[in-house]
Design a protein around this motif. Structure first.
Motif, PDB file in Angstrom:
ATOM      1  N   ASP A  18       0.825  -1.204   0.000  1.00  0.00           N
ATOM      2  CA  ASP A  18       0.000   0.000   0.000  1.00  0.00           C
ATOM      3  C   ASP A  18       0.861   1.256   0.000  1.00  0.00           C
ATOM      4  O   ASP A  18       0.556   2.222  -0.705  1.00  0.00           O
ATOM      5  CB  ASP A  18      -0.940   0.016   1.211  1.00  0.00           C
ATOM      6  CG  ASP A  18      -2.088  -0.962   1.065  1.00  0.00           C
ATOM      7  OD1 ASP A  18      -2.338  -1.443  -0.058  1.00  0.00           O
ATOM      8  OD2 ASP A  18      -2.739  -1.242   2.096  1.00  0.00           O
ATOM      9  N   ALA A  19       1.930   1.253   0.772  1.00  0.00           N
ATOM     10  CA  ALA A  19       2.818   2.409   0.824  1.00  0.00           C
ATOM     11  C   ALA A  19       3.498   2.638  -0.524  1.00  0.00           C
ATOM     12  O   ALA A  19       3.608   3.780  -0.986  1.00  0.00           O
ATOM     13  CB  ALA A  19       3.869   2.221   1.912  1.00  0.00           C
ATOM     14  N   ARG A  20       3.939   1.554  -1.178  1.00  0.00           N
ATOM     15  CA  ARG A  20       4.560   1.679  -2.496  1.00  0.00           C
ATOM     16  C   ARG A  20       3.572   2.214  -3.516  1.00  0.00           C
ATOM     17  O   ARG A  20       3.885   3.105  -4.308  1.00  0.00           O
ATOM     18  CB  ARG A  20       5.082   0.321  -2.980  1.00  0.00           C
ATOM     19  CG  ARG A  20       6.384  -0.099  -2.400  1.00  0.00           C
ATOM     20  CD  ARG A  20       6.995  -1.266  -3.172  1.00  0.00           C
ATOM     21  NE  ARG A  20       6.063  -2.297  -3.574  1.00  0.00           N
ATOM     22  CZ  ARG A  20       5.707  -3.339  -2.840  1.00  0.00           C
ATOM     23  NH1 ARG A  20       6.213  -3.502  -1.634  1.00  0.00           N
ATOM     24  NH2 ARG A  20       4.853  -4.237  -3.309  1.00  0.00           N
ATOM     25  N   LEU A  21       2.352   1.682  -3.489  1.00  0.00           N
ATOM     26  CA  LEU A  21       1.330   2.137  -4.435  1.00  0.00           C
ATOM     27  C   LEU A  21       0.957   3.597  -4.195  1.00  0.00           C
ATOM     28  O   LEU A  21       0.760   4.363  -5.144  1.00  0.00           O
ATOM     29  CB  LEU A  21       0.079   1.256  -4.336  1.00  0.00           C
ATOM     30  CG  LEU A  21       0.228  -0.159  -4.864  1.00  0.00           C
ATOM     31  CD1 LEU A  21      -1.031  -0.962  -4.576  1.00  0.00           C
ATOM     32  CD2 LEU A  21       0.529  -0.158  -6.345  1.00  0.00           C
ATOM     33  N   LYS A  22       0.877   3.979  -2.941  1.00  0.00           N
ATOM     34  CA  LYS A  22       0.544   5.362  -2.600  1.00  0.00           C
ATOM     35  C   LYS A  22       1.629   6.307  -3.111  1.00  0.00           C
ATOM     36  O   LYS A  22       1.323   7.354  -3.697  1.00  0.00           O
ATOM     37  CB  LYS A  22       0.397   5.507  -1.083  1.00  0.00           C
ATOM     38  CG  LYS A  22      -0.014   6.875  -0.640  1.00  0.00           C
ATOM     39  CD  LYS A  22      -0.177   6.923   0.870  1.00  0.00           C
ATOM     40  CE  LYS A  22      -0.535   8.312   1.330  1.00  0.00           C
ATOM     41  NZ  LYS A  22      -0.692   8.391   2.786  1.00  0.00           N
TER      42      LYS A  22
END
Length: 51
Positions: A18-22
């Motif tokens: 999720d952090a990478r996608l964000k």
């Protein structure tokens, strides 16, 4: 490995994803906004010069 460790690792992996996608989405949006601003200013300059 216990079930609790597996779920914890799965949650950590999901949070990392999720952090990478964000971060990727934020960078993409910044790039797209910059492109839109550049296109708008090009259009404005052409309208003012009459080209």
């Amino acid at each position: 490995m216990s079930d609790k460790q597996k779920t914890t690792q799965a949650k950590n992996a999901a949070q990392a994803r999720d952090a990478r996608l964000k971060a990727a989405l934020k960078a993409n949006m910044s790039r797209r906004k910059a492109q839109a601003r550049a296109r708008a200013s090009d259009t404005d300059e052409k309208a003012q010069t009459g080209d």
